[in-house]
Scaffold this motif. Structure first.
Motif, mmCIF file in Angstrom:
data_model
loop_
_atom_site.group_PDB
_atom_site.id
_atom_site.type_symbol
_atom_site.label_atom_id
_atom_site.label_comp_id
_atom_site.label_asym_id
_atom_site.label_seq_id
_atom_site.Cartn_x
_atom_site.Cartn_y
_atom_site.Cartn_z
ATOM 1 N N ASP A 18 -27.081 -16.188 -15.017
ATOM 2 C CA ASP A 18 -27.524 -16.233 -16.409
ATOM 3 C C ASP A 18 -28.091 -17.623 -16.716
ATOM 4 O O ASP A 18 -27.366 -18.626 -16.671
ATOM 5 N N ALA A 19 -29.383 -17.662 -17.014
ATOM 6 C CA ALA A 19 -30.077 -18.941 -17.171
ATOM 7 C C ALA A 19 -29.494 -19.808 -18.283
ATOM 8 O O ALA A 19 -29.448 -21.033 -18.179
ATOM 9 N N LEU A 20 -29.032 -19.145 -19.354
ATOM 10 C CA LEU A 20 -28.467 -19.887 -20.485
ATOM 11 C C LEU A 20 -27.176 -20.584 -20.060
ATOM 12 O O LEU A 20 -26.988 -21.783 -20.315
ATOM 13 N N LEU A 21 -26.302 -19.843 -19.402
ATOM 14 C CA LEU A 21 -25.030 -20.414 -18.955
ATOM 15 C C LEU A 21 -25.262 -21.477 -17.889
ATOM 16 O O LEU A 21 -24.579 -22.489 -17.845
ATOM 17 N N ALA A 23 -27.943 -23.410 -17.611
ATOM 18 C CA ALA A 23 -28.460 -24.615 -18.273
ATOM 19 C C ALA A 23 -27.328 -25.424 -18.891
ATOM 20 O O ALA A 23 -27.279 -26.653 -18.771
ATOM 21 N N GLU A 24 -26.405 -24.725 -19.545
ATOM 22 C CA GLU A 24 -25.308 -25.424 -20.195
ATOM 23 C C GLU A 24 -24.374 -26.072 -19.164
ATOM 24 O O GLU A 24 -23.937 -27.214 -19.335
ATOM 25 N N ASP A 27 -26.054 -29.175 -17.788
ATOM 26 C CA ASP A 27 -26.020 -30.261 -18.775
ATOM 27 C C ASP A 27 -24.628 -30.888 -18.846
ATOM 28 O O ASP A 27 -24.478 -32.109 -18.909
ATOM 29 N N MET A 28 -23.620 -30.013 -18.842
ATOM 30 C CA MET A 28 -22.239 -30.490 -18.941
ATOM 31 C C MET A 28 -21.906 -31.404 -17.760
ATOM 32 O O MET A 28 -21.329 -32.475 -17.931
ATOM 33 N N ASP A 31 -23.981 -34.662 -17.912
ATOM 34 C CA ASP A 31 -23.455 -35.539 -18.960
ATOM 35 C C ASP A 31 -22.255 -36.329 -18.463
ATOM 36 O O ASP A 31 -21.986 -37.438 -18.926
ATOM 37 N N GLU A 38 -28.966 -26.569 -9.121
ATOM 38 C CA GLU A 38 -28.739 -25.238 -9.651
ATOM 39 C C GLU A 38 -29.304 -24.152 -8.746
ATOM 40 O O GLU A 38 -30.286 -24.362 -8.048
ATOM 41 N N TYR A 111 -15.061 -20.991 -19.885
ATOM 42 C CA TYR A 111 -14.131 -22.043 -19.448
ATOM 43 C C TYR A 111 -14.154 -23.237 -20.393
ATOM 44 O O TYR A 111 -15.178 -23.571 -20.972
ATOM 45 N N PRO A 112 -13.007 -23.896 -20.538
ATOM 46 C CA PRO A 112 -12.989 -25.123 -21.353
ATOM 47 C C PRO A 112 -13.625 -26.254 -20.547
ATOM 48 O O PRO A 112 -13.185 -26.535 -19.433
ATOM 49 N N PRO A 113 -14.670 -26.898 -21.071
ATOM 50 C CA PRO A 113 -15.351 -27.954 -20.305
ATOM 51 C C PRO A 113 -14.379 -29.037 -19.835
ATOM 52 O O PRO A 113 -14.513 -29.544 -18.730
#
Lengths: 129, 462
Positions: A18-21, A23-24, A27-28, A31, A38, A111-113
């Motif tokens: 899933d591209a949205l997940l 991407a996040e 980023d996480m 960061d 990926e 999941y909790p980051p």
């Protein structure tokens, strides 16, 4: 962050269809100071692992289209790249301990980051030593 | 013969006339007196005894021996009176006394015969009645038995019985069908119908329980004699007893649970699937929120953007709910996504064929249109009267192309910073379609061109 230099010496491969997940997750991880690669399926993940030897962590979803799902990928990576730490995430409630490769870490979706970060930092510390 | 039957019936009816006791006796006396009077009036001196004989016969038959004897004595008295020269029934000649005696003896014989006839008729009637009852009973029992047999044969449950040694003696049609065994030949044992480990359980647990409490019922697995298929069933077994309450075998009723088990499994699968989708949706919500907050300049902006993006996601999910989350029609997806902006300034047109989009693509396209429309309403063609947005799409085999073209809006300037919105449009939605997304800030209007795959798509992207 003083740790960033140590972190940058190894990379995390995120495998998520899933591209949205994806991407996040990338980023996480970026960061937090890690390098992130990926892949959207297992075949792509294997190619990235072959090309980038600095990948020391595989962070993969279970449900994926293609020849292998995340659990099969995890086992394949455990065999071919034993030093790579394996982290698995899934929305499936019935991923059992037997499905996981040895020393694999499981994170239920969503999941909790913080707990993912804690695991990544722990691995960084281990590699640093 | 019908005639003799009618006669029999009249005779039997007469036998049952209520003529018992003094009432009958009085009637017989009256009949004798009336006969004597009739004779005296019309037949004078001829045949002094003859007229009384039928009265005695009928009287005895209908009322009984006592009435018969009374009739004889009374008849003899009245006949004697008519015979006597002095009208005194006791002053008779020797010849006349002899006639009287003879008359009385003959009529006693008649009375005896009439009594016998009466008794015989009554016995015959009772026998006939008993026979009729027996036949009726038999008929009822036979009917009941054949109805029970029909029920057993027609039943969709497996119904059968075995002897005390557990050898199967009978299995109904449904049972034969279930286990694929032509007929109970008395060779197979109940245990043979079970699949291990229930087979050993039958001997070690089920039979002892039947012996102890008289019933065992529970879920077990039988086997198909032909294919070996495992057959989940509800198995009920109980002892059969004879009239003396001694156990003579086992009766069993078995319900096929395959359909129910399949439905249970299906429901469980759906529940798991639902839980999985829910987790995925929550993961998407988490990602949208985190991504939005990452590029938000203020808390307010972040909060509003998250709320409107989640609303767009929810609208797309509504469409998917109608199709069990398999796919959604692109026309519905586009309409639902643009719906909140129909009231804005500017004009929206859509054109393109009905196409099925799979779940992620439907959600992705919804989010993309939401981003484009929100932006157009703030700065673009939907912010002014006379502006217009044309959405059009086409499919060529697996190749899919979608365009968003704004015209007539304010002059477009290149945005200074790219937020999550453009990342969503250009990269994420494009990835959902295994293709590319191009967002162009042409001065005459924003354009978005999405090109990708409509079907399963190539997973071999480098």
């Amino acid at each position: 962050m003083g740790q960033s230099f140590a972190h940058a010496s190894y990379a995390v491969l995120v495998v998520e269809d899933d591209a949205l997940l994806l991407a996040e997750a990338v980023d996480m991880i970026e960061d937090a100071g890690f390098i992130a690669y990926e892949a959207r399926n297992a075949d792509e993940a294997i190619r990235k692992l072959e090309r980038h030897s600095e990948i020391r962590v595989l962070f993969t979803d279970v449900d994926m289209p293609g020849s292998m799902d995340g659990l099969k990928l995890a086992r394949a990576v455990r065999d071919r790249w034993p030093p790579v730490t394996i982290m698995v995430t899934s929305g499936h409630v019935d991923v059992g301990e037997n499905d996981m490769p040895e020393n694999g870490l499981f994170f239920a979706k969503p999941y909790p980051p913080a707990s993912v970060m804690k695991a990544l930092n722990g691995i960084a510390a281990e590699i640093g030593n | 013969m019908p005639q003799s039957r009618i006669f029999d019936r009249i005779l039997l009816k007469a036998l049952h006339l209520p003529l018992k006791g003094l009432y009958g006796l009085a009637l017989v006396i009256a009949a004798v007196v009336a006969t004597a009077a009739f004779r005296a009036a019309f037949v004078t001196d001829l045949l002094p005894y003859l007229f009384f004989m039928p009265v005695i016969l009928i009287g005895t038959f209908l009322v009984g021996p006592a009435a018969g004897v009374t009739a004889i004595l009374l008849s003899a008295l009245l006949a004697g009176q008519s015979l006597s020269a002095t009208n005194d029934p006791f002053s008779l000649t020797g010849k006349q006394w002899a006639a009287q005696t003879l008359f009385s003896l003959v009529n006693l014989g008649i009375v005896f015969l009439a009594v016998q006839l009466r008794r015989t008729m009554l016995v015959l009637e009772r026998v006939a009645e008993e026979r009729r009852c027996a036949l009726e009973n038999l008929g009822r029992q036979t009917g009941e038995r054949s109805r029970l047999a029909t029920i057993v044969e027609q039943s969709r449950e497996f119904i059968g019985y075995a002897d005390l040694g557990g050898r199967v003696q009978f299995v109904n049609e449904a049972g034969r069908q279930l286990v694929g065994r032509a007929n109970a030949d008395g060779q197979a044992e109940i245990a043979d119908y079970f699949k291990e480990p229930d087979r050993s359980r039958f001997r070690s647990e089920i039979l002892p329980e039947v012996a102890r409490s008289g019933l065992w019922s529970g879920e077990v697995t039988l086997r198909h004699f032909g294919t070996g298929e495992a057959l989940p069933v509800r198995f009920t077994i109980f002892p059969l007893v004879d009239d003396a309450d001694a156990r003579i075998g086992y009766g069993t009723i078995i319900t096929d649970l395959r359909a129910q088990k399949a439905a249970d499994a299906q429901r469980e699968m759906l529940t798991r699937e639902l839980a999985h989708r829910m987790k995925n949706t929550l993961a998407m919500v988490q990602a949208i929120s985190a991504q939005t907050l990452r590029s938000a300049r203020t808390m307010e902006e972040g909060r509003d953007a998250i709320a409107s993006r989640l609303t767009a996601l929810a609208r797309a999910q509504d469409i998917l709910t109608h199709t069990s989350w398999e796919k959604a029609d692109i026309v519905e997806v586009v309409n639902a996504a643009i719906e909140p902006h129909r009231g804005d300034a500017g004009h929206v047109t859509i054109s393109g064929p009905h196409l099925d989009l799979q779940t992620q693509r439907a959600l992705g396209l919804s989010l993309a249109i939401h981003e484009l429309a929100t932006n157009a309403a703030k700065y673009g063609a939907l912010s002014v009267e006379g502006g217009r947005v044309d959405m059009c799409w086409s499919a060529d085999g697996n190749f899919f192309r979608f365009e968003w073209i704004e015209t007539g809006g304010p002059t477009v300037e290149m945005p200074s910073a790219r937020g999550f919105g453009s990342k969503l449009i250009e990269r994420i939605v494009a990835a959902y379609f295994d293709g590319t997304g191009r967002l162009e800030f042409d001065p005459s209007g924003v354009r978005f061109i999405l090109e990708g795959a409509l079907g399963p798509g190539s997973e071999q992207k480098a």
